[in-house]
Write an enzyme that holds these catalytic residues in place. Sequence first.
Site, PDB file in Angstrom:
ATOM      1  N   HIS A  62       0.866  -1.188   0.000  1.00 26.10           N
ATOM      2  CA  HIS A  62       0.000   0.000   0.000  1.00 26.10           C
ATOM      3  C   HIS A  62       0.901   1.236   0.000  1.00 26.10           C
ATOM      4  O   HIS A  62       1.884   1.293   0.740  1.00 26.10           O
ATOM      5  CB  HIS A  62      -0.863   0.015   1.262  1.00 26.10           C
ATOM      6  CG  HIS A  62      -2.319  -0.246   1.017  1.00 26.10           C
ATOM      7  ND1 HIS A  62      -3.145  -0.762   1.981  1.00 26.10           N
ATOM      8  CD2 HIS A  62      -3.101  -0.039  -0.074  1.00 26.10           C
ATOM      9  CE1 HIS A  62      -4.376  -0.876   1.485  1.00 26.10           C
ATOM     10  NE2 HIS A  62      -4.369  -0.449   0.247  1.00 26.10           N
ATOM     11  N   ASP A  64       0.899   4.193   1.249  1.00 23.64           N
ATOM     12  CA  ASP A  64       1.263   4.952   2.456  1.00 23.64           C
ATOM     13  C   ASP A  64       2.383   4.279   3.248  1.00 23.64           C
ATOM     14  O   ASP A  64       3.049   4.931   4.044  1.00 23.64           O
ATOM     15  CB  ASP A  64       0.050   5.207   3.361  1.00 23.64           C
ATOM     16  CG  ASP A  64      -0.709   3.955   3.751  1.00 23.64           C
ATOM     17  OD1 ASP A  64      -0.961   3.131   2.860  1.00 23.64           O
ATOM     18  OD2 ASP A  64      -1.059   3.804   4.936  1.00 23.64           O
ATOM     19  N   HIS A  65       2.604   2.985   3.009  1.00 27.08           N
ATOM     20  CA  HIS A  65       3.650   2.258   3.753  1.00 27.08           C
ATOM     21  C   HIS A  65       4.995   2.256   3.032  1.00 27.08           C
ATOM     22  O   HIS A  65       5.989   1.820   3.597  1.00 27.08           O
ATOM     23  CB  HIS A  65       3.184   0.827   4.034  1.00 27.08           C
ATOM     24  CG  HIS A  65       2.038   0.781   5.002  1.00 27.08           C
ATOM     25  ND1 HIS A  65       2.153   0.299   6.287  1.00 27.08           N
ATOM     26  CD2 HIS A  65       0.751   1.203   4.883  1.00 27.08           C
ATOM     27  CE1 HIS A  65       0.993   0.406   6.903  1.00 27.08           C
ATOM     28  NE2 HIS A  65       0.117   0.950   6.077  1.00 27.08           N
ATOM     29  N   HIS A 152      -5.395  -8.548   5.454  1.00 29.11           N
ATOM     30  CA  HIS A 152      -5.700  -7.159   5.072  1.00 29.11           C
ATOM     31  C   HIS A 152      -6.446  -7.208   3.740  1.00 29.11           C
ATOM     32  O   HIS A 152      -6.320  -6.324   2.905  1.00 29.11           O
ATOM     33  CB  HIS A 152      -4.370  -6.408   4.955  1.00 29.11           C
ATOM     34  CG  HIS A 152      -4.455  -4.919   4.781  1.00 29.11           C
ATOM     35  ND1 HIS A 152      -5.371  -4.111   5.418  1.00 29.11           N
ATOM     36  CD2 HIS A 152      -3.682  -4.070   4.030  1.00 29.11           C
ATOM     37  CE1 HIS A 152      -5.151  -2.851   5.054  1.00 29.11           C
ATOM     38  NE2 HIS A 152      -4.150  -2.799   4.215  1.00 29.11           N
ATOM     39  N   ASP A 175      -0.954  -3.538   8.665  1.00 29.67           N
ATOM     40  CA  ASP A 175      -2.416  -3.407   8.550  1.00 29.67           C
ATOM     41  C   ASP A 175      -3.040  -4.799   8.500  1.00 29.67           C
ATOM     42  O   ASP A 175      -2.730  -5.586   7.599  1.00 29.67           O
ATOM     43  CB  ASP A 175      -2.779  -2.647   7.267  1.00 29.67           C
ATOM     44  CG  ASP A 175      -2.359  -1.193   7.301  1.00 29.67           C
ATOM     45  OD1 ASP A 175      -1.921  -0.721   8.365  1.00 29.67           O
ATOM     46  OD2 ASP A 175      -2.477  -0.525   6.249  1.00 29.67           O
ATOM     47  N   HIS A 245      -0.401   4.523  13.361  1.00 29.00           N
ATOM     48  CA  HIS A 245      -1.187   4.591  12.111  1.00 29.00           C
ATOM     49  C   HIS A 245      -2.630   4.949  12.452  1.00 29.00           C
ATOM     50  O   HIS A 245      -3.567   4.265  12.075  1.00 29.00           O
ATOM     51  CB  HIS A 245      -1.074   3.212  11.439  1.00 29.00           C
ATOM     52  CG  HIS A 245      -1.697   3.019  10.092  1.00 29.00           C
ATOM     53  ND1 HIS A 245      -3.046   2.965   9.898  1.00 29.00           N
ATOM     54  CD2 HIS A 245      -1.162   2.780   8.873  1.00 29.00           C
ATOM     55  CE1 HIS A 245      -3.311   2.717   8.628  1.00 29.00           C
ATOM     56  NE2 HIS A 245      -2.174   2.615   7.980  1.00 29.00           N
TER      57      HIS A 245
HETATM   58 ZN   LIG Z   1      -2.735  -1.126   4.065  1.00 31.97          ZN
HETATM   59 ZN   LIG Z   2      -1.953   1.589   6.084  1.00 29.13          ZN
END
Ligand SMILES: [Zn+2]
Ligand SMILES: [Zn+2]
Length: 281
Positions: A62, A64-65, A152, A175, A245
């Site tokens: 993802h 954002d990671h 996830h 996540d 997070h």
């Molecule tokens: Zn994620």
């Molecule tokens: Zn995330």
Amino acid sequence: MKVILTGTGSPIPDANRAGPSTLVQCAGQNILIDCGRGVAMRLVAAGVPAPFLSAILVTHLHSDHITDLNDLVTTRWILSPEATPTVIYGPLGTKKVVDGMMAMLTPDQKYRHDHHADLRSGPGLQVVVHEVQPGDEFKIGDARVIVGRTDHRPVTPTISFRIEAEGKSVVLAGDTVPCSELDDLCRGADIYVQTVLRPDLVELVKQFVPALASRTNDILDYHSSVEDAAKTAARAGVKTLMLTHYVPAMQPGQEADWLALATPHFTGNIVLGSDLTSAEA
Ligand SMILES: [Zn+2]
Ligand SMILES: [Zn+2]
């Protein structure tokens, strides 16, 4: 063993929170887990600039990671006197993403080669990528890393990491919703770091921004809530639960509200807060 939250934010940009990222210091190693926006700055604040990282572990792809992976790779290269490839461990698919990132960095490499003779004579910008799967184990110096499965979905594959060194252990869950594999990986850990979401606050966001209600709704069923994280911590018998997070971002003064959601379910130590909050085991 020291665990520092080098980014407690989420995909939603926040003025005070860097993107998801956690630094684990143990057995003389500096191991970074995920690398969201602004992590290169937070690492400097933590006293561990990019050249001093031992390895970067990625829980999933993802954006954002992994937003600042390219910044860490480039910064490490241009600030290191010697060739020190960035070592990356991530789920299947990481190589393809890193290959794309390296292609993006091609013009920058050329500019720096053309300008700096010492960089030109060196081996260039280097990364070493290891794709790992649940059940795998590897070593970073004397630290042992065990890879776990997370849930996830629909995002796959996603993984978690248990790092053991000097008789201590920390689990970086990434996540995920609660699942038996996560319970197993967390069993008896000194520290368990979980990314969390507040469904009650997400509901408010939906009301304030109705145009994004459908998209906002989608995020509810593939993250752990604060209560979920506390229950996982209790089931697994961990000593310290670290929350990070925060979705939506925890505002100053709201810490007690977030804590109050966890304490009925977990009687151990609970750590949450701003970027650079840390815990030791
Ligand atoms: Zn994620
Ligand atoms: Zn995330």
